[in-house]
Design a protein around this motif. Sequence first.
Motif, PDB file in Angstrom:
ATOM      1  N   TYR A   1       0.874  -1.180   0.000  1.00 26.07           N
ATOM      2  CA  TYR A   1       0.000   0.000   0.000  1.00 26.07           C
ATOM      3  C   TYR A   1       0.905   1.222   0.000  1.00 26.07           C
ATOM      4  CZ  TYR A   1      -3.720   3.287   1.014  1.00 26.07           C
ATOM      5  OH  TYR A   1      -4.623   4.325   0.930  1.00 26.07           O
TER       6      TYR A   1
ATOM      7  N   LYS B   1       1.146   5.042   0.364  1.00 26.55           N
ATOM      8  CA  LYS B   1       0.357   6.170   0.871  1.00 26.55           C
ATOM      9  C   LYS B   1       0.498   7.369  -0.059  1.00 26.55           C
ATOM     10  CE  LYS B   1       3.424   9.235   2.915  1.00 26.55           C
ATOM     11  NZ  LYS B   1       3.411  10.692   3.011  1.00 26.55           N
ATOM     12  N   LYS B   2      -0.553   8.173  -0.132  1.00 26.82           N
ATOM     13  CA  LYS B   2      -0.600   9.297  -1.066  1.00 26.82           C
ATOM     14  C   LYS B   2      -0.571  10.656  -0.361  1.00 26.82           C
ATOM     15  CE  LYS B   2      -3.244   6.530  -4.377  1.00 26.82           C
ATOM     16  NZ  LYS B   2      -3.211   5.307  -3.543  1.00 26.82           N
ATOM     17  N   SER B   3      -1.227  10.754   0.777  1.00 26.02           N
ATOM     18  CA  SER B   3      -1.346  12.039   1.454  1.00 26.02           C
ATOM     19  C   SER B   3      -0.015  12.488   2.045  1.00 26.02           C
ATOM     20  CB  SER B   3      -2.391  11.941   2.571  1.00 26.02           C
ATOM     21  OG  SER B   3      -2.482  13.153   3.276  1.00 26.02           O
TER      22      SER B   3
ATOM     23  N   ASN C   1      -9.354  10.243   5.548  1.00 23.34           N
ATOM     24  CA  ASN C   1      -9.841   9.479   4.401  1.00 23.34           C
ATOM     25  C   ASN C   1      -8.868   8.379   3.981  1.00 23.34           C
ATOM     26  OD1 ASN C   1     -12.265  10.874   4.172  1.00 23.34           O
ATOM     27  ND2 ASN C   1     -11.377  12.437   2.838  1.00 23.34           N
ATOM     28  N   GLU C   2      -7.583   8.707   3.963  1.00 27.24           N
ATOM     29  CA  GLU C   2      -6.620   7.679   3.583  1.00 27.24           C
ATOM     30  C   GLU C   2      -6.496   6.625   4.674  1.00 27.24           C
ATOM     31  OE1 GLU C   2      -2.855   7.200   0.869  1.00 27.24           O
ATOM     32  OE2 GLU C   2      -2.507   8.749   2.400  1.00 27.24           O
TER      33      GLU C   2
ATOM     34  N   ASN D   1      -9.038   4.073   4.068  1.00 27.76           N
ATOM     35  CA  ASN D   1      -8.666   3.187   2.960  1.00 27.76           C
ATOM     36  C   ASN D   1      -7.641   2.137   3.398  1.00 27.76           C
ATOM     37  OD1 ASN D   1     -10.304   4.405   1.043  1.00 27.76           O
ATOM     38  ND2 ASN D   1      -8.733   5.867   0.408  1.00 27.76           N
ATOM     39  N   ILE D   2      -6.696   2.561   4.223  1.00 24.23           N
ATOM     40  CA  ILE D   2      -5.679   1.631   4.711  1.00 24.23           C
ATOM     41  C   ILE D   2      -6.333   0.542   5.556  1.00 24.23           C
ATOM     42  CG2 ILE D   2      -3.668   1.398   6.251  1.00 24.23           C
ATOM     43  CD1 ILE D   2      -2.882   4.281   5.303  1.00 24.23           C
TER      44      ILE D   2
ATOM     45  N   TYR E   1       0.312   6.226  10.270  1.00 26.75           N
ATOM     46  CA  TYR E   1      -0.785   5.509   9.623  1.00 26.75           C
ATOM     47  C   TYR E   1      -0.823   4.049  10.093  1.00 26.75           C
ATOM     48  CZ  TYR E   1      -2.490   8.696   5.904  1.00 26.75           C
ATOM     49  OH  TYR E   1      -3.093   9.701   5.194  1.00 26.75           O
TER      50      TYR E   1
END
Length: 370
Positions: free
Chosen positions: A54, A56-58, A64-65, A68-69, A92
Amino acid sequence: MINHNFQNLQDLKSFIRNKNFKKIFILTGKKSFLKSEAKRLISPMLKSKNTYFYFKKSYYPEMNELKNIIKTLNYFNPDLILAVGGGSVLDYAKIARAYIKVLDLKKAIIYPDKFKKDKNFKLAAIPTTAGSGAEVTENAVIYIGNKKYSVEGKEVKPDFFFLIPRLILNSSEKIKSSSGFDAIAQAIESLISNRSTKQSVYFAKKSLDLSFKNFENFVIKPNFDNTMKMSIAANLSGRAISISKTTAPHALSYPFTAHFGVPHGHAVSLTLNEFLKFNFLNLKNSISPFSLKKRYNNIFESAKVQNINELDSFLKKMKSNTGLENNFKKLGISIKKDYKKILSGVNSQRLKNNPIKIKTSDIKQILLNR
């Protein structure tokens, strides 16, 4: 309690071979996984395992993320989370593992004492920055909108951590300067925190002794030795604040990150000097259960300075030499215009740890006068 402290890739390889870890969930950042050489060094170790990556984008950990995780974790159901990255990646992973079974995640973050945390699988943390010491702390940060929340508890703390300088060596000067200064600020704040103990003072002092000697070269002329020493300094600062928590500079740093995109350690650096001077000039009003003057003497000793003015100059020079911009205007921040926005994001719990009581008017004055 942390079970292991591995220092090399061979030990990591042996750890991953553990037959209990059949399914491994790797949480990381796509750029950092590649640039840190984690892809080249760690990916081959995972070939015999059932893995899920996975990325991470943020920029910083947000709700929100995180959802998703957790959704992906529930789908994959791993035996081990391998978190490889900076503070955001580790935070996270720590929160996701603790709240894996929680349905109302927002409420759990805002009212953490009302929700049970879990440790359904193991978590191993591999930092690719030398900064927060998140690999050993019992707390993690998450943003809901532009407001920062902390999740704390033994369930949040990773079960294993690995300090591997080769994964930190190639990070950018910007990342090194921000994360490294975070370690410095954490150790300083820990020393004067109202919640500090004999043990946290020991960790914080050891951390400062290392970081003051190695920070600038770690940023400007990085090598294996100063990278390892800064990794240890960050780890020690994490151990210190896990006990004592941070104070005013950290309390005020979060809105600078949330609203203006200033990296966390850089954001802390913006007011550290001013709060240190404020506290020192108000020693007679200390509410700490220890001699605040003696704690400042500990900081002076590590920095090899004689007084608060020399410490102020020492820290300013260090920030300037490592590219940490100190001018609000150059960072796109107008204190007169943005003051209410900044104040609304201040972490009140961290303010309570400050050895001198701080009023709203004090914060405004500090921001306007710097």
